[in-house]
Design a protein around this motif. Sequence first.
Motif, short mmCIF file in Angstrom:
data_model
loop_
_atom_site.label_atom_id
_atom_site.label_comp_id
_atom_site.label_asym_id
_atom_site.label_seq_id
_atom_site.Cartn_x
_atom_site.Cartn_y
_atom_site.Cartn_z
N LEU A 189 4.79 3.84 -2.32
CA LEU A 189 4.96 2.68 -3.20
C LEU A 189 4.12 1.51 -2.72
CD1 LEU A 189 6.24 1.15 -5.54
CD2 LEU A 189 8.26 0.76 -4.10
N LEU A 190 4.13 1.25 -1.40
CA LEU A 190 3.35 0.14 -0.87
C LEU A 190 1.85 0.34 -1.14
CD1 LEU A 190 4.42 -2.38 0.70
CD2 LEU A 190 3.41 -1.37 2.74
N GLY A 191 1.39 1.58 -0.96
CA GLY A 191 -0.02 1.88 -1.24
C GLY A 191 -0.39 1.64 -2.69
N LEU A 192 0.53 1.95 -3.60
CA LEU A 192 0.29 1.71 -5.03
C LEU A 192 0.31 0.21 -5.34
CD1 LEU A 192 2.48 4.54 -6.59
CD2 LEU A 192 -0.02 4.44 -6.57
N LEU A 193 1.23 -0.52 -4.72
CA LEU A 193 1.29 -1.97 -4.96
C LEU A 193 -0.01 -2.65 -4.54
CD1 LEU A 193 4.91 -2.85 -3.71
CD2 LEU A 193 4.15 -2.31 -6.04
N ALA A 194 -0.66 -2.11 -3.51
CA ALA A 194 -1.92 -2.68 -3.02
C ALA A 194 -3.14 -2.15 -3.75
CB ALA A 194 -2.05 -2.40 -1.53
N GLY A 195 -2.94 -1.17 -4.62
CA GLY A 195 -4.09 -0.55 -5.28
C GLY A 195 -4.90 0.34 -4.37
N LEU A 196 -4.31 0.77 -3.25
CA LEU A 196 -5.00 1.69 -2.34
C LEU A 196 -4.88 3.13 -2.81
CD1 LEU A 196 -3.74 0.11 1.01
CD2 LEU A 196 -6.09 0.06 0.16
N ASP A 197 -3.91 3.37 -3.67
CA ASP A 197 -3.68 4.69 -4.25
C ASP A 197 -3.54 4.51 -5.76
OD1 ASP A 197 -3.20 7.38 -4.46
OD2 ASP A 197 -1.17 7.32 -3.62
N ILE A 198 -3.79 5.56 -6.52
CA ILE A 198 -3.76 5.49 -7.98
C ILE A 198 -2.49 6.18 -8.48
CG2 ILE A 198 -4.99 6.06 -10.12
CD1 ILE A 198 -6.59 4.23 -8.41
#
Length: 227
Positions: A56-65
């Motif tokens: 979730l944190l990676g998605l919030l940062a746009g690091l993951d799609i």
Amino acid sequence: MVSNLANKPILWTNALTKQVSTGDKKLTILKDISLDVNAGEAVAIIGASGSGKSTLLGLLAGLDIPTSGKVHLDGADIFTLDEDSRAALRGKILGFVFQSFQLLPALTAIENVMLPLELAGVSSAEPTAQKLLERVGLALRLNHYPKQLSGGEQQRVAIARAFATDPKLLLADEPTGNLDSATGEQIIELMFELNREHGTTLVLVTHDETLSQRCSRQIRLVDGMLA
């Protein structure tokens, strides 16, 4: 009009879902996550290992799609942006603190903190970095490399680096996970102090219930869904 904008969350998601393929099956890591975070809040994302917190944190940062759903960061619909534009937005708005510190081993403490400032084109990178390292208690360690620093000292450098560009939003992923309890407590005190001083919004992933209680709100994930 201004008051409406002021009341908008700095971060919000709508029906955020992440699936990965494993052979002929699809594994759902996150399902229909809708949440918002207001400016100035300190929010803890909590849950058991494997519940989807770091994803979730990676998605919030746009690091993951995501597989589907939206993330709006400071008014921008980040998954309508290309990768370079997302990176530029992160550079302006976000600071990161990771469990594994993520310092560059070939750079000294001050060079690690100067790096995001230099990337942002800040002319006063060195004095700004020095001031931050002094603030986190590392005035005598400016020219030490990460391998010459303890875990707690490395995390202090990482925190100084995270706050270097005066971000609107700080994302922290298990920031005390690699530290003993006494050092971890010092790091948490420092992070919350800096958060107050800079007026930053904080989103913190942790499995530590004591740490989560320091935040103004807790969001619990269970098997990839909001509890």
